[in-house]
Design an enzyme around this catalytic site. Structure first.
Site, PDB file in Angstrom:
ATOM      1  N   LYS A  13      39.613  18.555  42.947  1.00  0.00           N
ATOM      2  CA  LYS A  13      39.510  20.292  42.267  1.00  0.00           C
ATOM      3  C   LYS A  13      38.655  20.431  41.399  1.00  0.00           C
ATOM      4  CE  LYS A  13      43.781  19.203  40.420  1.00  0.00           C
ATOM      5  NZ  LYS A  13      43.719  18.021  40.779  1.00  0.00           N
ATOM      6  N   ARG A  88      51.204  23.323  37.454  1.00  0.00           N
ATOM      7  CA  ARG A  88      51.870  21.521  37.843  1.00  0.00           C
ATOM      8  C   ARG A  88      53.076  21.466  38.458  1.00  0.00           C
ATOM      9  NH1 ARG A  88      46.736  18.943  36.038  1.00  0.00           N
ATOM     10  NH2 ARG A  88      47.103  16.740  36.822  1.00  0.00           N
ATOM     11  N   ARG A 127      35.615   7.512  38.184  1.00  0.00           N
ATOM     12  CA  ARG A 127      34.864   8.907  37.995  1.00  0.00           C
ATOM     13  C   ARG A 127      34.549   9.192  36.423  1.00  0.00           C
ATOM     14  NH1 ARG A 127      39.133  13.563  38.161  1.00  0.00           N
ATOM     15  NH2 ARG A 127      40.654  12.232  37.064  1.00  0.00           N
ATOM     16  N   ARG A 160      37.303   8.425  31.701  1.00  0.00           N
ATOM     17  CA  ARG A 160      38.364   9.579  30.547  1.00  0.00           C
ATOM     18  C   ARG A 160      39.458   7.994  30.262  1.00  0.00           C
ATOM     19  NH1 ARG A 160      40.611  14.140  34.351  1.00  0.00           N
ATOM     20  NH2 ARG A 160      42.466  13.444  33.973  1.00  0.00           N
ATOM     21  N   ARG A 171      49.972   9.052  37.762  1.00  0.00           N
ATOM     22  CA  ARG A 171      50.004  10.177  37.832  1.00  0.00           C
ATOM     23  C   ARG A 171      50.326  10.602  39.002  1.00  0.00           C
ATOM     24  NH1 ARG A 171      44.084  10.068  35.397  1.00  0.00           N
ATOM     25  NH2 ARG A 171      43.702  12.313  36.593  1.00  0.00           N
TER      26      ARG A 171
HETATM   27  P1  ADP Z   1      40.505  16.441  40.324  1.00  0.00           P
HETATM   28  O1  ADP Z   1      39.904  17.544  39.984  1.00  0.00           O
HETATM   29  O2  ADP Z   1      41.559  16.809  41.076  1.00  0.00           O
HETATM   30  O3  ADP Z   1      41.114  15.028  39.475  1.00  0.00           O
HETATM   31  P2  ADP Z   1      37.467  15.683  40.571  1.00  0.00           P
HETATM   32  O4  ADP Z   1      36.648  17.167  41.166  1.00  0.00           O
HETATM   33  O5  ADP Z   1      37.058  14.986  39.048  1.00  0.00           O
HETATM   34  O6  ADP Z   1      38.973  15.457  40.947  1.00  0.00           O
HETATM   35  O7  ADP Z   1      36.982  13.926  41.808  1.00  0.00           O
HETATM   36  C1  ADP Z   1      37.741  13.302  41.288  1.00  0.00           C
HETATM   37  C2  ADP Z   1      36.209  11.762  41.224  1.00  0.00           C
HETATM   38  O8  ADP Z   1      36.152  11.777  42.936  1.00  0.00           O
HETATM   39  C3  ADP Z   1      34.972  12.450  40.355  1.00  0.00           C
HETATM   40  O9  ADP Z   1      34.360  11.555  39.869  1.00  0.00           O
HETATM   41  C4  ADP Z   1      34.716  12.728  41.944  1.00  0.00           C
HETATM   42  O10 ADP Z   1      32.809  12.809  41.437  1.00  0.00           O
HETATM   43  C5  ADP Z   1      34.560  12.489  43.175  1.00  0.00           C
HETATM   44  N1  ADP Z   1      34.951  13.259  43.980  1.00  0.00           N
HETATM   45  C6  ADP Z   1      34.861  13.979  44.652  1.00  0.00           C
HETATM   46  N2  ADP Z   1      34.940  15.204  45.065  1.00  0.00           N
HETATM   47  C7  ADP Z   1      34.474  14.238  46.312  1.00  0.00           C
HETATM   48  C8  ADP Z   1      34.746  13.788  47.669  1.00  0.00           C
HETATM   49  N3  ADP Z   1      34.674  15.212  48.248  1.00  0.00           N
HETATM   50  N4  ADP Z   1      34.120  13.079  47.968  1.00  0.00           N
HETATM   51  C9  ADP Z   1      33.495  11.556  47.283  1.00  0.00           C
HETATM   52  N5  ADP Z   1      34.250  11.864  46.095  1.00  0.00           N
HETATM   53  C10 ADP Z   1      34.446  12.811  45.931  1.00  0.00           C
HETATM   54  P1  AMP Z   2      43.427  16.563  35.145  1.00  0.00           P
HETATM   55  O1  AMP Z   2      42.245  16.993  34.036  1.00  0.00           O
HETATM   56  O2  AMP Z   2      43.649  18.526  35.750  1.00  0.00           O
HETATM   57  O3  AMP Z   2      43.818  15.683  35.611  1.00  0.00           O
HETATM   58  O4  AMP Z   2      44.782  17.070  33.957  1.00  0.00           O
HETATM   59  C1  AMP Z   2      44.521  16.148  32.535  1.00  0.00           C
HETATM   60  C2  AMP Z   2      46.214  15.512  32.275  1.00  0.00           C
HETATM   61  O5  AMP Z   2      46.134  16.861  31.760  1.00  0.00           O
HETATM   62  C3  AMP Z   2      47.518  15.935  33.107  1.00  0.00           C
HETATM   63  O6  AMP Z   2      47.538  14.150  33.647  1.00  0.00           O
HETATM   64  C4  AMP Z   2      48.117  15.996  32.559  1.00  0.00           C
HETATM   65  O7  AMP Z   2      48.862  15.263  30.801  1.00  0.00           O
HETATM   66  C5  AMP Z   2      47.646  17.463  31.959  1.00  0.00           C
HETATM   67  N1  AMP Z   2      47.652  18.800  32.224  1.00  0.00           N
HETATM   68  C6  AMP Z   2      46.851  18.855  32.483  1.00  0.00           C
HETATM   69  N2  AMP Z   2      47.200  20.249  33.093  1.00  0.00           N
HETATM   70  C7  AMP Z   2      48.496  19.792  32.769  1.00  0.00           C
HETATM   71  C8  AMP Z   2      49.706  21.209  33.365  1.00  0.00           C
HETATM   72  N3  AMP Z   2      49.265  22.155  34.316  1.00  0.00           N
HETATM   73  N4  AMP Z   2      51.279  21.227  33.036  1.00  0.00           N
HETATM   74  C9  AMP Z   2      50.960  19.504  33.224  1.00  0.00           C
HETATM   75  N5  AMP Z   2      50.074  18.378  32.163  1.00  0.00           N
HETATM   76  C10 AMP Z   2      49.431  18.836  32.675  1.00  0.00           C
END
Ligand code: ADP
Ligand code: AMP
Length: 216
Positions: A13, A88, A127, A160, A171
């Site tokens: 995302k 969420r 990541r 992270r 999660r």
């Molecule tokens: P989210 O915001 O949904 O938690 P991220 O965009 O941070 O996910 O992506 C999670 C991890 O996967 C990051 O390390 C990113 O670089 C990698 N990633 C994202 N999209 C892809 C893809 N299509 N193929 C492989 N790795 C990806």
């Molecule tokens: P993310 O960066 O989207 O993976 O979010 C990291 C963490 O932030 C999550 O595991 C939650 O603890 C908190 N968080 C982010 N967005 C929300 C949301 N919309 N509602 C509740 N907790 C959130």
């Protein structure tokens, strides 16, 4: 254009919302980034959110909803925005609907990025994120040109705390019980657009651009 990016942790995302934000000039509102920034600055919000984030739990709805409300009402969101990681829960989705109604706004599409569980774990645990601009990288799938350094701004990359494997698993469970019902919620409204997130990053981007009408 007002969009929501929905999907499990690690689906891509943030990666895709950032690419689209850059292409369209729309602001990306990522609630996770807002909490991490607050934590870095040691604000009361950041310290409160930390307890939930460290366990992989959700921050309470009233806190998140208040933050998003304030953010969406800022002038840079007048022509649209990209929500990443919000809503969420059903309660958050309903609060968002109420706010949008009050402001005579609507969501144009919910981009649901679908990826299998095993892949999600590999993505989240590999990541790395830029401490300055929050850009996500992956040690294998999307490495920076120079190890440990952000291509976009030169900031330092870090892992992270909540990307350790035990927390990622929790999660994922939280996603399934509390967030996955939103897929149905938005499908019933007729605005859900499902994207195959298992493809390489540029293929996923292309599918998203087609869905939002920017590419053919
Ligand atoms: P989210 O915001 O949904 O938690 P991220 O965009 O941070 O996910 O992506 C999670 C991890 O996967 C990051 O390390 C990113 O670089 C990698 N990633 C994202 N999209 C892809 C893809 N299509 N193929 C492989 N790795 C990806
Ligand atoms: P993310 O960066 O989207 O993976 O979010 C990291 C963490 O932030 C999550 O595991 C939650 O603890 C908190 N968080 C982010 N967005 C929300 C949301 N919309 N509602 C509740 N907790 C959130």
């Amino acid at each position: 254009m007002r969009l929501i990016f929905l999907g499990p942790p690690g689906a891509g995302k943030g990666t895709q919302a950032e690419i689209l934000a850059e292409k369209t000039g729309l602001p990306r509102i990522a609630t996770g980034d807002i909490f991490r920034k607050a934590l870095r600055e040691q604000t009361p919000l950041g310290l409160e959110a930390k307890a939930y984030m460290d366990k992989g739990e959700l921050v309470p709805d009233d806190i998140v909803t208040a933050i998003v409300r304030e953010r969406i009402l800022l002038p840079d969101c007048r022509h649209g925005f990209i929500l990443d990681g919000f809503p969420r829960t059903l309660a958050q989705a309903q609060s968002l609907d109420a706010l949008l109604d009050e402001e005579a706004m609507q969501i144009d599409a919910v981009i649901y990025i679908d990826v299998a569980d095993e892949e999600l774990i590999a993505r989240a645990t590999g990541r790395r994120v830029c401490r300055s601009c929050q850009m996500p990288y992956h040690i294998t799938f999307s490495p920076p040109v120079k190890e440990g350094v952000c291509d976009a701004c030169g900031g330092t990359l870090y892992q992270r705390d909540d990307d350790r494997e035990e927390t990622v698993q929790n999660r994922l469970n939280v996603y399934k019980s509390q967030t996955a019902p939103l897929v149905d919620y938005y499908a019933k409204k007729g605005i859900l657009r499902q994207i195959d997130g298992s493809q390489p990053i540029d293929r996923v981007s292309l599918d998203i651009l087609k869905v939002v009408g920017i590419a053919e």
